[in-house]
Design a protein around this motif. Structure first.
Motif, PDB file in Angstrom:
ATOM      1  N   ILE A   1      24.610 -27.069  15.074  1.00  0.00           N
ATOM      2  CA  ILE A   1      25.486 -26.734  13.936  1.00  0.00           C
ATOM      3  C   ILE A   1      24.658 -26.795  12.662  1.00  0.00           C
ATOM      4  CG2 ILE A   1      27.634 -27.248  12.720  1.00  0.00           C
ATOM      5  CD1 ILE A   1      28.576 -28.810  15.154  1.00  0.00           C
ATOM      6  N   GLY A   2      24.493 -25.642  12.006  1.00  0.00           N
ATOM      7  CA  GLY A   2      23.705 -25.557  10.780  1.00  0.00           C
ATOM      8  C   GLY A   2      22.311 -25.045  11.079  1.00  0.00           C
TER       9      GLY A   2
ATOM     10  N   THR B   1      19.368 -24.130   8.735  1.00  0.00           N
ATOM     11  CA  THR B   1      18.354 -23.890   7.692  1.00  0.00           C
ATOM     12  C   THR B   1      17.046 -24.440   8.272  1.00  0.00           C
ATOM     13  OG1 THR B   1      20.103 -24.078   6.058  1.00  0.00           O
ATOM     14  CG2 THR B   1      17.897 -24.047   5.212  1.00  0.00           C
TER      15      THR B   1
ATOM     16  N   ALA C   1      16.104 -27.714   9.412  1.00  0.00           N
ATOM     17  CA  ALA C   1      16.185 -28.591  10.583  1.00  0.00           C
ATOM     18  C   ALA C   1      16.691 -27.798  11.795  1.00  0.00           C
ATOM     19  CB  ALA C   1      17.096 -29.779  10.283  1.00  0.00           C
ATOM     20  N   GLY C   2      17.749 -27.017  11.619  1.00  0.00           N
ATOM     21  CA  GLY C   2      18.335 -26.265  12.745  1.00  0.00           C
ATOM     22  C   GLY C   2      17.354 -25.252  13.326  1.00  0.00           C
TER      23      GLY C   2
ATOM     24  N   ARG D   1      27.382 -21.429   8.951  1.00  0.00           N
ATOM     25  CA  ARG D   1      28.457 -20.970   8.055  1.00  0.00           C
ATOM     26  C   ARG D   1      28.002 -19.797   7.172  1.00  0.00           C
ATOM     27  NH1 ARG D   1      29.572 -25.926   4.907  1.00  0.00           N
ATOM     28  NH2 ARG D   1      30.951 -26.620   6.558  1.00  0.00           N
ATOM     29  N   ASN D   2      26.774 -19.826   6.734  1.00  0.00           N
ATOM     30  CA  ASN D   2      26.275 -18.775   5.833  1.00  0.00           C
ATOM     31  C   ASN D   2      25.908 -17.517   6.619  1.00  0.00           C
ATOM     32  OD1 ASN D   2      26.536 -20.369   3.583  1.00  0.00           O
ATOM     33  ND2 ASN D   2      24.456 -21.200   3.748  1.00  0.00           N
TER      34      ASN D   2
ATOM     35  N   SER E   1      14.809 -23.178  -0.491  1.00  0.00           N
ATOM     36  CA  SER E   1      15.408 -23.341  -1.827  1.00  0.00           C
ATOM     37  C   SER E   1      14.357 -23.487  -2.919  1.00  0.00           C
ATOM     38  CB  SER E   1      16.304 -24.576  -1.850  1.00  0.00           C
ATOM     39  OG  SER E   1      17.218 -24.529  -0.799  1.00  0.00           O
ATOM     40  N   CYS E   2      13.149 -23.940  -2.546  1.00  0.00           N
ATOM     41  CA  CYS E   2      12.090 -24.068  -3.551  1.00  0.00           C
ATOM     42  C   CYS E   2      11.774 -22.714  -4.177  1.00  0.00           C
ATOM     43  CB  CYS E   2      10.841 -24.680  -2.933  1.00  0.00           C
ATOM     44  SG  CYS E   2      10.257 -23.790  -1.490  1.00  0.00           S
TER      45      CYS E   2
ATOM     46  N   ILE F   1      13.854 -20.746  -5.505  1.00  0.00           N
ATOM     47  CA  ILE F   1      14.742 -20.384  -6.616  1.00  0.00           C
ATOM     48  C   ILE F   1      13.960 -20.430  -7.932  1.00  0.00           C
ATOM     49  CG2 ILE F   1      16.878 -20.937  -7.842  1.00  0.00           C
ATOM     50  CD1 ILE F   1      17.950 -22.177  -5.217  1.00  0.00           C
TER      51      ILE F   1
ATOM     52  N   VAL G   1      31.974 -24.541  11.773  1.00  0.00           N
ATOM     53  CA  VAL G   1      32.469 -25.548  12.731  1.00  0.00           C
ATOM     54  C   VAL G   1      33.326 -26.527  11.939  1.00  0.00           C
ATOM     55  CG1 VAL G   1      31.829 -27.337  14.371  1.00  0.00           C
ATOM     56  CG2 VAL G   1      30.424 -25.264  14.164  1.00  0.00           C
TER      57      VAL G   1
ATOM     58  N   LYS H   1      21.441 -24.755  -4.845  1.00  0.00           N
ATOM     59  CA  LYS H   1      21.176 -25.294  -3.508  1.00  0.00           C
ATOM     60  C   LYS H   1      20.736 -24.192  -2.546  1.00  0.00           C
ATOM     61  CE  LYS H   1      21.699 -27.540   0.488  1.00  0.00           C
ATOM     62  NZ  LYS H   1      20.667 -28.375   1.037  1.00  0.00           N
TER      63      LYS H   1
ATOM     64  N   TYR I   1      13.899 -33.489  -9.782  1.00  0.00           N
ATOM     65  CA  TYR I   1      12.840 -32.491  -9.679  1.00  0.00           C
ATOM     66  C   TYR I   1      13.378 -31.068  -9.709  1.00  0.00           C
ATOM     67  CZ  TYR I   1      13.269 -31.710  -4.560  1.00  0.00           C
ATOM     68  OH  TYR I   1      13.709 -31.389  -3.307  1.00  0.00           O
ATOM     69  N   ILE I   2      14.609 -30.856  -9.258  1.00  0.00           N
ATOM     70  CA  ILE I   2      15.145 -29.492  -9.296  1.00  0.00           C
ATOM     71  C   ILE I   2      15.460 -29.090 -10.733  1.00  0.00           C
ATOM     72  CG2 ILE I   2      17.124 -28.077  -8.573  1.00  0.00           C
ATOM     73  CD1 ILE I   2      16.884 -29.721  -5.902  1.00  0.00           C
TER      74      ILE I   2
ATOM     75  N   ALA J   1      19.303 -34.195  12.580  1.00  0.00           N
ATOM     76  CA  ALA J   1      18.036 -34.106  11.838  1.00  0.00           C
ATOM     77  C   ALA J   1      18.297 -33.531  10.453  1.00  0.00           C
ATOM     78  CB  ALA J   1      17.056 -33.200  12.591  1.00  0.00           C
TER      79      ALA J   1
ATOM     80  N   ASP K   1      18.689 -33.158   6.210  1.00  0.00           N
ATOM     81  CA  ASP K   1      19.389 -33.780   5.072  1.00  0.00           C
ATOM     82  C   ASP K   1      20.669 -34.507   5.480  1.00  0.00           C
ATOM     83  OD1 ASP K   1      17.443 -32.662   3.492  1.00  0.00           O
ATOM     84  OD2 ASP K   1      18.829 -31.623   2.151  1.00  0.00           O
TER      85      ASP K   1
HETATM   86  C1  LIG Z   1      16.271 -26.005  -5.440  1.00  0.00           C
HETATM   87  C2  LIG Z   1      15.694 -26.830  -4.315  1.00  0.00           C
HETATM   88  C3  LIG Z   1      14.321 -26.972  -4.209  1.00  0.00           C
HETATM   89  C4  LIG Z   1      13.785 -27.733  -3.172  1.00  0.00           C
HETATM   90  N1  LIG Z   1      12.434 -27.868  -3.088  1.00  0.00           N
HETATM   91  C5  LIG Z   1      11.889 -28.608  -2.098  1.00  0.00           C
HETATM   92  C6  LIG Z   1      10.489 -28.739  -1.980  1.00  0.00           C
HETATM   93  O1  LIG Z   1       9.711 -28.163  -2.768  1.00  0.00           O
HETATM   94  N2  LIG Z   1       9.996 -29.531  -0.973  1.00  0.00           N
HETATM   95  C7  LIG Z   1      10.815 -30.157  -0.075  1.00  0.00           C
HETATM   96  O2  LIG Z   1      10.317 -30.842   0.830  1.00  0.00           O
HETATM   97  N3  LIG Z   1      12.164 -30.032  -0.160  1.00  0.00           N
HETATM   98  C8  LIG Z   1      12.707 -29.274  -1.139  1.00  0.00           C
HETATM   99  N4  LIG Z   1      14.074 -29.144  -1.227  1.00  0.00           N
HETATM  100  C9  LIG Z   1      14.937 -29.850  -0.253  1.00  0.00           C
HETATM  101  C10 LIG Z   1      15.149 -28.987   0.985  1.00  0.00           C
HETATM  102  O3  LIG Z   1      15.620 -27.720   0.638  1.00  0.00           O
HETATM  103  C11 LIG Z   1      16.151 -29.669   1.920  1.00  0.00           C
HETATM  104  O4  LIG Z   1      15.644 -30.933   2.242  1.00  0.00           O
HETATM  105  C12 LIG Z   1      16.329 -28.845   3.178  1.00  0.00           C
HETATM  106  O5  LIG Z   1      17.000 -27.650   2.870  1.00  0.00           O
HETATM  107  C13 LIG Z   1      17.124 -29.604   4.234  1.00  0.00           C
HETATM  108  O6  LIG Z   1      17.262 -28.774   5.346  1.00  0.00           O
HETATM  109  P1  LIG Z   1      18.438 -28.995   6.399  1.00  0.00           P
HETATM  110  O7  LIG Z   1      18.254 -27.972   7.451  1.00  0.00           O
HETATM  111  O8  LIG Z   1      18.493 -30.423   6.809  1.00  0.00           O
HETATM  112  O9  LIG Z   1      19.784 -28.797   5.589  1.00  0.00           O
HETATM  113  P2  LIG Z   1      20.362 -27.654   4.641  1.00  0.00           P
HETATM  114  O10 LIG Z   1      19.270 -26.882   3.999  1.00  0.00           O
HETATM  115  O11 LIG Z   1      21.325 -28.350   3.738  1.00  0.00           O
HETATM  116  O12 LIG Z   1      21.108 -26.682   5.631  1.00  0.00           O
HETATM  117  C14 LIG Z   1      22.231 -27.072   6.375  1.00  0.00           C
HETATM  118  C15 LIG Z   1      22.886 -25.824   6.919  1.00  0.00           C
HETATM  119  O13 LIG Z   1      23.991 -26.209   7.722  1.00  0.00           O
HETATM  120  C16 LIG Z   1      25.079 -25.317   7.498  1.00  0.00           C
HETATM  121  N5  LIG Z   1      26.306 -26.023   7.832  1.00  0.00           N
HETATM  122  C17 LIG Z   1      26.705 -27.233   7.369  1.00  0.00           C
HETATM  123  N6  LIG Z   1      27.871 -27.592   7.905  1.00  0.00           N
HETATM  124  C18 LIG Z   1      28.243 -26.588   8.730  1.00  0.00           C
HETATM  125  C19 LIG Z   1      29.370 -26.392   9.561  1.00  0.00           C
HETATM  126  N7  LIG Z   1      30.334 -27.304   9.650  1.00  0.00           N
HETATM  127  N8  LIG Z   1      29.437 -25.235  10.270  1.00  0.00           N
HETATM  128  C20 LIG Z   1      28.445 -24.307  10.188  1.00  0.00           C
HETATM  129  N9  LIG Z   1      27.363 -24.464   9.410  1.00  0.00           N
HETATM  130  C21 LIG Z   1      27.246 -25.578   8.690  1.00  0.00           C
HETATM  131  C22 LIG Z   1      24.969 -24.982   6.021  1.00  0.00           C
HETATM  132  O14 LIG Z   1      25.605 -23.760   5.724  1.00  0.00           O
HETATM  133  C23 LIG Z   1      23.458 -24.923   5.814  1.00  0.00           C
HETATM  134  O15 LIG Z   1      22.952 -23.628   5.967  1.00  0.00           O
HETATM  135  C24 LIG Z   1      14.646 -28.368  -2.246  1.00  0.00           C
HETATM  136  C25 LIG Z   1      16.035 -28.221  -2.357  1.00  0.00           C
HETATM  137  C26 LIG Z   1      16.551 -27.466  -3.377  1.00  0.00           C
HETATM  138  C27 LIG Z   1      18.046 -27.311  -3.485  1.00  0.00           C
END
Ligand SMILES: Cc1cc2nc3c(=O)[nH]c(=O)nc-3n(C[C@H](O)[C@H](O)[C@H](O)COP(=O)(O)OP(=O)(O)OC[C@H]3O[C@@H](n4cnc5c(N)ncnc54)[C@H](O)[C@@H]3O)c2cc1C
Length: 449
Positions: free
Chosen positions: A6-7, A9, A11-12, A33-34, A41-42, A44, A79, A132, A157-158, A277, A279
C-alpha cells in the motif's frame, strides 16, 4: 505467495523491485492513491529554481516499469481499511468509486507521510499551498508564474530550499518561522544564524520568532496574521513538517507515541505478516540508540530494500541511521548528521561541541575555500554524536564520513588519527576532518572535568 503493497513512492517502489528481482514468481499487487509513482519531492525546489527543466524528470519509475517486472499496479486506488486478523484490505477504485475487498499473505505498509497542516484558521484557502507531492509541485510551479510575493511559513529544510529557489527567480520572499531557530533539527544556533544571514543577503525577508495564527485572503493577496504582525503576500506555502500516515493501522498494529509504526530490525510490525518502511515508520536512530521519526528518502529506500530482503525469511537486519542530510544554499553546502548539541543535551548527554574553521587545502594552491565545522561528542566517552559543515566547498561527502563514524561509535581520538590521504589538490597532511577531531581532543585536554 501474494504480497500487497500500500503506497508506491520511494519505499513502496523499493520493496516491489527487490521482491520481483529475487522472487519473480511472487504475486505483487500495489495500491497507490495517486496517479503516479516514485516522484522525487526534492525536485520541487530544483524545478522552481531552474536547475531541472521539467518536473517529469523527477520520476524514476513508471507503473509500466513495475508491470514489466511482474507487479499488478493499481494507481488511483485508495486503501481505506485493513484487517490484519482476516488478512484483508478494503480498496476504493477512485476512477469509478467501485469498492472491493482483497486478501493477502503478506502486507507491506509504505503509506509514507503527510504534510503537517497546523490548526490555523484559513490554512485551506486556495492561495495557501503545501509542498509534498507531485500535485503540490504542479501547483507551486504554476503559481510561480503569476504570484510574485511568496510567504513561506516554516524554516525547516523544505522552507529554506523553497526560499532559495523563489529568491533566485525574481520573487519577493518573506519567511515566517516561529518557536525554534531556522533548521534547528539539523544545526545549532550559530549555523542557523549563518543560514539566516545568507537568506537575508539574497533578499529573503526573515520574520523569525513569529508564529502564524491566521490566514485571510482576497482575490489578489493572502494575509498572514502572526503573534506579532500581519504580513501580506500573493501566495503562502506552509512547510512546518510531516507526520506519519498510519491511520489504517490504528487499532491493528503497534504505533509509537508520534503515530509512526513500530517495526523491528527486520522491518516487521507487531503483526508477523505485516511489514512497513519509509516515512510511515520510526527509524532506529544510532546516536541515541532509540527509535525516532526521521522522514527521509534515504531511510525509505533502504528500509524498502530490507522489507524485500526479509519478507520471505529474516535475512538482513537494519543497522539504523544517523539521519544524515544536506542542502544546497546559494552555492554553499550545509550538511549535517546525528545530533545537534541542543538535541544531545535534551537527550541527557553530557555533550560538547568542537568548532573549527579551516581552509580545505593549503593556501599556496591557486584557490582554497574555508569550511565551518562543528563536531558534537559525549564528554565522558568521547564518542562522536553529530557533525555539521557549512561551506562554499562541497562538504556533502564529509557529512557522510562523520555519519560512518557515528554508526561505528568512533571517538574524537579515532577521527583525529584515522588515515586520510594527503595531496595539496585535496587537503592538508591532516585532512580537515582530522583537524576537527584534533580540535575536540585539544578542547578536552584543557577542559575542566
Ligand atoms: C519538498 C521535499 C523535499 C525533500 N527532499 C529530500 C531530500 O533531498 N533528501 C531526502 O532524503 N528526503 C527528502 N524528502 C523526504 C522524502 O521525500 C520522503 O522521505 C519520502 O518521500 C518518503 O517516501 P515514502 O515512500 O516512505 O512515503 P511517501 O513519499 O509519503 O509516499 C507514500 C505513498 O503512499 C500513498 N498512500 C498512502 N496511504 C495510502 C492509502 N491508504 N492507499 C493508497 N495509497 C496510499 C501516498 O499516496 C504516497 O504516494 C523531501 C520531501 C519533500 C516534501
Amino acid at each position: 505467495m501474494k504480497v500487497v503493497i500500500i503506497g508506491c513512492t520511494h519505499a513502496g517502489t523499493s520493496v516491489a523491485r527487490q521482491i520481483l528481482k529475487t522472487h519473480p514468481d511472487t504475486e505483487v499487487a500495489i495500491y497507490e492513491r495517486n496517479n503516479n509513482i516514485s516522484f522525487l519531492s526534492c525536485g520541487i525546489s530544483l524545478y522552481l529554481g531552474g536547475t531541472v527543466k521539467s518536473l517529469a524528470e523527477m520520476f524514476y519509475a513508471t507503473p509500466a516499469d513495475l508491470e514489466k517486472l511482474g507487479a499488478q499496479i493499481h494507481t488511483q486506488h485508495d486503501v481505506y481499511r485493513i484487517d490484519v486478523a482476516q488478512k484483508q484490505i478494503w480498496v476504493e477504485d477512485l476512477n469509478n468509486n467501485r469498492k472491493f475487498v482483497t486478501q493477502y499473505d503478506k502486507l507491506v505498509l509504505t503509506t509514507g507521510s503527510v504534510a503537517v497542516i497546523p490548526p490555523i484558521q484559513g490554512v485551506s484557502l486556495p492561495n495557501v499551498l503545501i509542498c509534498k507531492d507531485y500535485a503540490d509541485a504542479t501547483q507551486i510551479a504554476a503559481t510561480a508564474q503569476t504570484k510574485k510575493h511568496i510567504a513561506i511559513v516554516g524554516g525547516g529544510y523544505i522552507g529554506v530550499e523553497l526560499a532559495e529557489s523563489y529568491s533566485n527567480t525574481e520573487h519577493e520572499v518573506t519567511m515566517i518561522n516561529g518557536l525554534h531557530p531556522l533548521l534547528s533539527h539539523y544545526v545549532d544556533t550559530d549555523f542557523s544564524t549563518a543560514v539566516a544571514a545568507d537568506l537575508t543577503a539574497h533578499g529573503v525577508n526573515l520574520k523569525l520568532n513569529e508564529t502564524a495564527l491566521k490566514f485571510d485572503s482576497d482575490a489578489q493577496h493572502v494575509y498572514i496574521q502572526t503573534d506579532r504582525a500581519e504580513h501580506q503576500a500573493d501566495l503562502a506555502v506552509v512547510c512546518v513538517g510531516f507526520r506519519p500516515q498510519t491511520d489504517l493501522a490504528v487499532g491493528q498494529l503497534q504505533l509509537n507515541a508520534d503515530g509512526s509504526l513500530h517495526v523491528d530490525r527486520y522491518m516487521r510490525t507487531s503483526d508477523p505478516d505485516v511489514y512497513a518502511a519509509g516515512d510511515a515508520v520510526a527509524v532506529h536512530f544510532n546516536p541515541t540508540q532509540e527509535d525516532a521519526y526521521a522522514p527521509l528518502a534515504t531511510n525509505a529506500v533502504r528500509q524498502g530494500l530490507l522489507v524485500g530482503m526479509n519478507i520471505f525469511k529474516p535475512t538482513l537486519a537494519d543497522i539504523g541511521t544517523q539521519a544524515t542530510s544536506a542542502l544546497h544554499l546559494y552555492g554553499k553546502t550545509l550538511a549535517s548528521t546525528g545530533l545537534t548539541l541542543a538535541r544531545a543535551k535534551q537527550h541527557g548527554f553530557d555533550a560538547a561541541v568542537a568548532k573549527l574553521t579551516d581552509n580545505y587545502r593549503p593556501e599556496f594552491m591557486p584557490t582554497t575555500t574555508p569550511i565551518d565545522m562543528r563536531l558534537i561528542y559525549e564528554r565522558k566517552t568521547h564518542r562522536i554524536l553529530g557533525g555539521q559543515l557549512y561551506s562554499a566547498y562541497d562538504v556533502a561527502q564529509s557529512a557522510n564520513l562523520l555519519s560512518v563514524c557515528i554508526q561505528n561509535k568512533n571517538t574524537i581520538e579515532q577521527l583525529a588519527f584515522v588515515d586520510m590521504l594527503f595531496s595539496p589538490y585535496y587537503d592538508r597532511p591532516f585532512n580537515y576532518l582530522n583537524q576537527l577531531g584534533l580540535t575536540a581532543l585539544e578542547q578536552e585536554a584543557t577542559a575542566k572535568p
